[in-house]
Design a protein around this motif. Structure first.
Motif, short mmCIF file in Angstrom:
data_model
loop_
_atom_site.label_atom_id
_atom_site.label_comp_id
_atom_site.label_asym_id
_atom_site.label_seq_id
_atom_site.Cartn_x
_atom_site.Cartn_y
_atom_site.Cartn_z
N ALA A 81 -154.38 -49.96 46.55
CA ALA A 81 -153.26 -49.02 46.47
C ALA A 81 -153.29 -48.30 45.13
N THR A 82 -153.11 -46.99 45.14
CA THR A 82 -153.07 -46.23 43.89
C THR A 82 -151.78 -45.43 43.83
N GLY A 83 -151.30 -45.22 42.61
CA GLY A 83 -150.06 -44.45 42.45
C GLY A 83 -149.73 -44.28 40.98
N ASN A 84 -148.61 -43.67 40.75
CA ASN A 84 -148.17 -43.40 39.37
C ASN A 84 -146.79 -44.01 39.10
N PRO A 85 -146.61 -45.31 39.09
CA PRO A 85 -147.62 -46.33 39.42
C PRO A 85 -147.49 -46.78 40.86
N ALA A 86 -148.45 -47.60 41.31
CA ALA A 86 -148.29 -48.34 42.56
C ALA A 86 -147.51 -49.61 42.20
N THR A 87 -146.69 -50.10 43.11
CA THR A 87 -145.86 -51.27 42.80
C THR A 87 -146.05 -52.37 43.83
N TYR A 88 -145.82 -53.60 43.36
CA TYR A 88 -145.93 -54.80 44.20
C TYR A 88 -144.69 -55.64 43.94
N SER A 89 -144.12 -56.21 44.99
CA SER A 89 -143.01 -57.16 44.81
C SER A 89 -143.12 -58.27 45.84
#
Length: 196
Positions: A81-89
């Motif tokens: 996963a990519t992003g500005n930012p990518a997040t995980y929970s």
């Protein structure tokens, strides 16, 4: 560039990351929702265009773009996963949330491993680890954080009574008085026949 590596595993007992991940999460199906998707059958990969959300039990990943593929000679699915930012929970067994963010989050399903790259942060209960790259084994609860060049790995550990202090305080010296409700005057009932 020389890499400075900080192994944080020994600190896990001091910070809140020692909470156990929900084992049930790792056995759940993975559901991916996206604005659009493209399949590259020859290379055995699917590209999801965002916003993208990945859900596996209480695990959630949000990203601008996601690539799902299987390594050659392996049957383990990998999500990048990519992003500005990518997040995980994820919600841990004790009910507390753990959160992570980075420019890239690589989730290796069979190894149950997260690799966070680029402005990586892992946080739980106010305690936090940041670095250029963080590798986190969800099942074994092992973490390795790395920095590059002159950057440093930063760990913030909240005091033992952090949770107690964040709760609202009550004054134990005050005697509790029973709550009295003001009396509301009751007007005498009006007979419907009296109103003309």
């Amino acid at each position: 560039m020389k890499q400075n590596t900080g192994i944080i595993t020994a600190l896990l007992c001091l910070i809140s990351f020692s909470s156990v991940a929900k084992v049930d999460d790792l056995k759940q199906e993975v559901k991916i929702s996206a604005a659009s998707q493209e399949a590259d059958i020859k290379n055995n990969q699917i590209i999801f265009n965002g916003p993208v959300e990945v859900v596996q039990g209480s695990v959630k990943i949000n990203a601008d773009k996601l690539r799902a593929f299987t390594k050659e000679g392996s049957n383990g699915r990998i999500l990048v996963a990519t992003g500005n930012p990518a997040t995980y929970s994820q919600i841990m067994e004790d009910g507390r949330p753990a959160n992570a963010s980075a420019k890239e989050i690589r989730y290796e399903l069979s190894k149950r491993t997260l690799i966070l790259k680029g402005n990586a942060t892992l946080e739980q209960d106010g305690s936090q680890v940041t670095g250029n790259q963080i590798q986190y084994n969800i099942e074994k609860q092992q973490l390795i954080a790395e920095s590059t060049g002159s950057e440093r790995v930063i760990t913030i550990i909240q005091p033992e009574n952090y949770q107690d202090e964040s709760k609202p305080k009550t004054d134990s010296n005050k005697e509790t008085q029973p709550e009295t409700k003001p009396e509301i005057p009751v007007e005498p009932a009006v007979n419907a026949q009296e109103i003309e």
